[in-house]
Design an enzyme around this catalytic site. Structure first.
Site, PDB file in Angstrom:
ATOM      1  CD  GLU A  47      37.767  63.759  32.155  1.00  0.00           C
ATOM      2  OE1 GLU A  47      38.736  62.981  32.289  1.00  0.00           O
ATOM      3  OE2 GLU A  47      37.379  64.169  31.043  1.00  0.00           O
ATOM      4  CG  ASN A 110      33.960  65.677  30.716  1.00  0.00           C
ATOM      5  OD1 ASN A 110      33.997  65.955  31.900  1.00  0.00           O
ATOM      6  ND2 ASN A 110      34.785  64.794  30.155  1.00  0.00           N
ATOM      7  CE  LYS A 127      37.961  66.436  28.032  1.00  0.00           C
ATOM      8  NZ  LYS A 127      38.018  65.024  28.499  1.00  0.00           N
ATOM      9  CD  GLU A 145      36.291  62.610  27.087  1.00  0.00           C
ATOM     10  OE1 GLU A 145      35.790  63.717  27.290  1.00  0.00           O
ATOM     11  OE2 GLU A 145      37.491  62.356  27.285  1.00  0.00           O
ATOM     12  CB  CYS A 171      40.867  65.169  30.907  1.00  0.00           C
ATOM     13  SG  CYS A 171      41.950  63.747  30.602  1.00  0.00           S
ATOM     14  CG  ASN A 196      38.912  59.929  34.440  1.00  0.00           C
ATOM     15  OD1 ASN A 196      38.617  58.909  35.053  1.00  0.00           O
ATOM     16  ND2 ASN A 196      38.411  61.109  34.745  1.00  0.00           N
TER      17      ASN A 196
END
Ligand code: CDT
Length: 304
Positions: A47, A110, A127, A145, A171, A196
């Site tokens: 990611e 993302n 994502k 995020e 993730c 991550n």
């Protein structure tokens, strides 16, 4: 005829904020070359593989925020990775921060792109499960995020990669059973995933010893319960002062870890995935057509 796909997971060590994009892309090209030399047919990178994991900071300046994003893929700096894929005839899935004009406005996702062995674009995933908050919260690890990214709007698509059905996840998605079940129902045989993950969370010191267990547990369960191969690439090590877990792995539809990274640095792990194992595992326990009861799976209002 037996079907196999040789999968490489390219874990990276930390990518510091001070690293230039060109430097980082050079590292990824080197990993791709190592994977190709080991016989890989497809590669997965972490990611946000082009930058540091910037949501660990609160940033207000738009230009500074947007400096972590890609406006086009490939772009002038990332083109060399696509050229390397075509030269080596090895495709890849790459996580990055996507800035796009969509529905008449600037949107940030993302994202992970799947690129073919000819260096051409195959498909995109954004994502779904965006964790953290949009403002720092006292007592919790700063993970912003939700300040920088919208949740994905492309569902859980599955793409044809040289005759293999491939899906992607990013993730926090790996912790949710819906991710694997939706990819499975959409026909995936292989899930490529990047992450991550901070080693320590301020809000849950009592769970610190479980960080790696909770990394592998949902991926192994997801692979097993949905008869998928799962290949997961971490960004690992001490990145801009924050420790990220490693533990990159390739998981069989049996739920077993077939290969696992041993370092917190740039590292390539490879496994020749037997795609027929999917059918075997399906027959043993998970013949969906025969045993699933979707007509009976419903929320009962009084019980929720
Ligand atoms: N990148 C990412 O999704 N990381 C999350 C950590 C969230 S901590 C608030 C993870 O699930 O690993």
């Amino acid at each position: 005829m037996a079907r196999f796909l040789t999968i490489a997971v390219c874990q990276t060590g930390p990518i510091q904020r001070s690293a230039s994009r060109a430097e980082t892309v050079g590292r990824l090209v080197h990993l791709l070359e190592k994977a190709a030399a080991a016989g890989a047919e497809i590669v997965v990178f972490p990611e946000m593989a082009l930058t540091t994991f910037f949501p660990r900071w609160r940033i207000d300046d738009t230009a500074e925020i947007e400096s972590f994003f890609e406006r086009s893929m490939p772009g002038p700096v990332t083109q060399s990775l696509y050229d390397a894929a075509a030269r080596l005839k090895v495709g890849f899935a790459l996580g990055y921060s996507e800035l796009v004009q969509e529905d008449g406005r600037t949107r940030r996702f993302n994202t992970m792109d799947l690129v073919g062995p000819d260096g051409g674009f195959i498909g995109r995933y954004r994502k779904m499960h965006v964790p953290g908050s949009s403002e720092p919260e006292a007592g919790t690890t700063t993970h912003l995020e939700r300040r920088y990214f919208e949740p994905g709007n492309l569902g859980f698509p599955v793409f044809d990669y040289c005759g293999v059905r491939v899906g992607m996840a990013i993730c926090n998605d790996r912790r949710w059973p819906e991710t694997y079940r939706m990819l499975c129902l959409n026909g995936a045989e292989v899930v490529l995933l990047g992450y991550n993950t901070p080693l320590l969370l301020d809000e849950a010191p009592a769970l610190a010893h479980l960080r790696m267990f909770h990394n592998h547990l949902p991926m192994q369960a997801g692979a097993y319960q949905n008869t998928l191969w799962v290949a997961a690439a971490a960004k690992a090590g001490l990145e801009d002062g924050q420790a990220l877990i490693g533990g990159s792995c390739i998981i069989a539809p049996t739920g077993e870890i077939a290969a696992q990274a041993l370092s917190l640095d740039d590292e390539v792990i490879v496994h020749r995935a037997d795609l027929d194992l999917i059918t075997t595992c399906r027959k043993v326990n998970f013949d969906f057509a025969l045993y699933r009861r979707p007509d009976q799976y419903r929320l009962i209002a009084e019980q929720v």
